[in-house]
Design a protein around this motif. Sequence first.
Motif, short mmCIF file in Angstrom:
data_model
loop_
_atom_site.label_atom_id
_atom_site.label_comp_id
_atom_site.label_asym_id
_atom_site.label_seq_id
_atom_site.Cartn_x
_atom_site.Cartn_y
_atom_site.Cartn_z
N ALA A 41 0.82 -1.21 0.00
CA ALA A 41 0.00 0.00 0.00
C ALA A 41 0.85 1.26 0.00
CB ALA A 41 -0.94 -0.01 1.20
N GLU A 44 2.48 1.68 -3.43
CA GLU A 44 1.50 2.13 -4.43
C GLU A 44 1.21 3.62 -4.29
OE1 GLU A 44 -3.15 1.46 -5.62
OE2 GLU A 44 -2.09 -0.16 -4.59
N ILE A 45 0.95 4.04 -3.06
CA ILE A 45 0.65 5.46 -2.82
C ILE A 45 1.85 6.33 -3.16
CG2 ILE A 45 0.11 7.16 -1.03
CD1 ILE A 45 -1.49 4.82 0.34
N THR A 48 2.58 6.31 -7.12
CA THR A 48 1.56 6.99 -7.92
C THR A 48 1.52 8.48 -7.61
OG1 THR A 48 -0.15 6.31 -6.34
CG2 THR A 48 0.11 4.96 -8.30
N GLU A 49 1.72 8.86 -6.35
CA GLU A 49 1.74 10.28 -6.02
C GLU A 49 2.98 10.96 -6.61
OE1 GLU A 49 -0.61 12.26 -4.60
OE2 GLU A 49 -1.85 10.45 -4.78
#
Length: 90
Positions: A41, A44-45, A48-49
Motif C-alpha cells: 500500500a 503504491e501510494i 503513484t503520487e
Amino acid sequence: MNDQLTPINKDHLKKLIRAELEPTWFDKQSVSSDMSWVTPAVFEILFTELITHTRGNQSKAARVLGINRGNFTKKLNQITTREFGSDESL
C-alpha cells in the motif's frame, strides 16, 4: 540526523502502525497482526503520487526516491500490473 523537510509526518505514521499492532500486544491468542498489506500500500501510494507530482517524469520521481529510473520504472510497472490485473499472456 536528517534535517530535510519532509511531507510525511513520521511520528503520525508510527502512531498509525502502533495502533494497528496494539490489539495484539497483550493478546496471547493472536500474537501477530497481519501487516502484509502495509508495504504494498505504501509503495503504491508513494509511486503513484510521485508520478503525479512530477507530471509523469520518471527520472525526477526516481531522483526524489534516490533510486535510478530503471528501478523506478520496474516498480511502477509492478504496481500498475497488480492494480489493473493485467494478464501476462497478452
